[in-house]
Scaffold this motif. Structure first.
Motif, PDB file in Angstrom:
ATOM      1  N   MET A   7      46.253  86.938  33.044  1.00  0.00           N
ATOM      2  CA  MET A   7      46.105  88.248  33.400  1.00  0.00           C
ATOM      3  C   MET A   7      45.268  89.090  32.761  1.00  0.00           C
ATOM      4  N   LEU A  67      42.157  90.132  34.028  1.00  0.00           N
ATOM      5  CA  LEU A  67      41.965  91.422  34.068  1.00  0.00           C
ATOM      6  C   LEU A  67      40.343  92.447  33.437  1.00  0.00           C
ATOM      7  N   LYS A 108      37.307  92.203  35.140  1.00  0.00           N
ATOM      8  CA  LYS A 108      37.224  93.150  35.642  1.00  0.00           C
ATOM      9  C   LYS A 108      36.689  94.462  35.210  1.00  0.00           C
ATOM     10  N   ASN A 162      45.537 108.163  39.593  1.00  0.00           N
ATOM     11  CA  ASN A 162      45.289 106.584  39.896  1.00  0.00           C
ATOM     12  C   ASN A 162      43.587 106.025  39.578  1.00  0.00           C
ATOM     13  N   PHE A 201      41.593 103.789  40.310  1.00  0.00           N
ATOM     14  CA  PHE A 201      41.064 103.734  41.318  1.00  0.00           C
ATOM     15  C   PHE A 201      41.019 104.924  43.067  1.00  0.00           C
ATOM     16  N   TYR A 252      41.234 101.438  28.100  1.00  0.00           N
ATOM     17  CA  TYR A 252      41.489  99.900  28.431  1.00  0.00           C
ATOM     18  C   TYR A 252      41.652  99.344  26.896  1.00  0.00           C
ATOM     19  N   ARG A 302      41.831  97.871  41.909  1.00  0.00           N
ATOM     20  CA  ARG A 302      42.566  98.599  42.330  1.00  0.00           C
ATOM     21  C   ARG A 302      44.160  98.654  41.862  1.00  0.00           C
ATOM     22  N   LYS A 303      44.088  96.976  40.980  1.00  0.00           N
ATOM     23  CA  LYS A 303      45.737  97.124  40.539  1.00  0.00           C
ATOM     24  C   LYS A 303      45.480  97.816  38.872  1.00  0.00           C
ATOM     25  N   LEU A 304      44.990  98.431  38.541  1.00  0.00           N
ATOM     26  CA  LEU A 304      44.745  99.027  37.078  1.00  0.00           C
ATOM     27  C   LEU A 304      45.597 100.376  36.739  1.00  0.00           C
ATOM     28  N   ASP A 305      46.159 100.724  36.482  1.00  0.00           N
ATOM     29  CA  ASP A 305      47.331 101.513  36.031  1.00  0.00           C
ATOM     30  C   ASP A 305      47.243 102.163  34.327  1.00  0.00           C
ATOM     31  N   SER A 362      48.096  99.739  31.991  1.00  0.00           N
ATOM     32  CA  SER A 362      47.420  99.123  31.391  1.00  0.00           C
ATOM     33  C   SER A 362      46.348  98.878  30.535  1.00  0.00           C
TER      34      SER A 362
END
Length: 400
Positions: A1, A5, A8, A72, A74, A126, A186-189, A192
């Motif tokens: 995972m 990520l 990406k 956020n 995104f 990140y 879109r799933k990044l916070d 992460s």
């Protein structure tokens, strides 16, 4: 995972740095002659307008850029995309000096400022153990743009109007960037992170922006970080003046950008690995040495081939500066408030480009030759490197 990520996030950084090129000086400089002819203004007037609009964008960026720490990623990226698309469309409608000022303000703020800030802040936050390689890979986006776009735009200007080119760009931004952002981040916070030693991360002091402003090291590092932006911006914006002064062909600078871009990419590849092995702090002293050599080339050489050497050396410093400009701050001051810190440093960088444009334009208008302008640049670079040399052993992060 995490590996998926990570890939990406790097692709996202690559795409956003590529699209930041539309607000970069090397790209806007390609339209210098067309805009001046349309508005009947001089090099100095264009430079003053460019500088003042860039300066205004840098002040606004200090406040807007720090919002990336609170929103956020995104959603932030989507808002940046909308601003960039609007800015490109507005640029196509330039019909007066006031419109030129507003258009350049929007392009510098959204393109050079927000796009690159979004990419590098996301990656700096990140990644930890492979931050250097991740940043260098993402900066390939801008290097790719620098390789492709100058020749492409020069060609397109022969078959269509510069206004149409900007409309095409606006549509491309509006369609392509929201789709890629949705699939990539879109799933990044904020939590992460690349898998690493979390205890080591906690032990590093996380500096707030107000604390950074009280640290004398920050100002000496900034002197070095800002050399490349203001000098390269002056070169890019007034590339037609340099071409005329040196009696190079009309396509020489555009072709030289390929050497510039190629060496930027090679430097990015090498510097990413070197940073992860030796740290940014130890490499910082070498960052502007190629830039120093490049202005010497401009002072002493006139041949056609010197254009390729000149841009090539700038490309090497650019490759180093792109990665070091993000990773150094994260290493010394931590990543918790990196968005706020980078908003400040990016704002200073944008300010320096305004300074460079104004200075070059002013010196050109009062009769300075390009060799004399290069000598001014040489003196600045030399002083900043000497100051950094004296504090090179004091750049380690503080630990709790």
């Amino acid at each position: 995972m995490f590996k998926n990520l990570s890939i990406k996030v790097i692709i996202f950084g690559f795409i956003f740095t590529f699209f930041s090129s539309f607000g970069q000086s090397f790209f806007l400089g390609l339209f210098n002659s067309s805009i001046r002819d349309a508005l009947s203004i001089t090099q100095g007037q264009f430079g003053s307008i460019y500088a003042s609009a860039t300066l205004l964008s840098s002040f606004l960026f200090i406040w807007v850029g720090k919002k990336i720490d609170d929103i956020n990623i995104f959603k932030f990226a989507f808002l940046v995309t909308l601003i960039l698309s609007f800015s490109c469309y507005f640029f196509s409608k330039i019909s007066s000096i006031s419109f030129l000022f507003i258009a350049i303000f929007f392009m510098r703020f959204s393109g050079q400022g927000l796009m690159s800030h979004t990419a590098t802040t996301t990656i700096s936050r990140y990644f930890t153990k492979s931050r250097g390689k991740a940043l260098s890979t993402s900066w390939f986006g801008l290097s790719t743009a620098e390789f492709i776009l100058p020749v492409l735009i020069v060609y397109m200007l022969t078959i269509t109007s510069w206004q149409n080119i900007w409309i095409y760009i606006s549509i491309l931004v509006l369609i392509f960037l929201p789709i890629t952002s949705f699939f990539l981040i879109r799933k990044l916070d904020f939590n992460s992170r690349e898998e690493t030693n979390q205890k080591e991360l906690r032990d590093i002091k996380q500096w707030k922006r107000i604390e950074v402003l009280k640290d004398y090291r920050f100002y000496i590092i900034c002197l070095n970080m800002l050399a490349m932006p203001w000098i390269a911006t002056g070169v890019f914006v007034f590339q037609s003046f340099i071409t005329e002064s040196k009696q190079w062909g009309v396509f020489t600078i555009a072709q030289s950008f390929m050497v510039y871009s190629t060496l930027s990419v090679l430097t990015l590849i090498i510097s990413g690995f070197l940073i992860d092995k030796f740290t940014s702090r130890k490499l910082l002293i070498f960052m502007n040495l190629p830039l120093l050599l490049s202005v010497l080339v401009l002072i002493f050489l006139d041949s056609l081939y010197s254009a390729y050497i000149f841009l090539g050396l700038i490309g090497i410093s650019n490759g180093l500066a792109n990665v070091l400009g993000s990773s150094t701050w994260a290493e010394i001051y931590g990543v918790r408030f990196i968005g706020s810190i980078k908003a400040l440093t990016t704002s200073l960088m944008v300010f320096s480009t305004a300074f460079g444009t104004a200075l070059f334009g002013f010196l050109i208008d009062i009769g300075f030759h390009i060799e004399q302008i290069a000598m001014v640049s040489f003196i600045y670079i030399s002083i900043s490197i000497i100051l950094l040399f004296f504090i090179r052993n004091r750049l380690n992060p503080k630990y709790i």
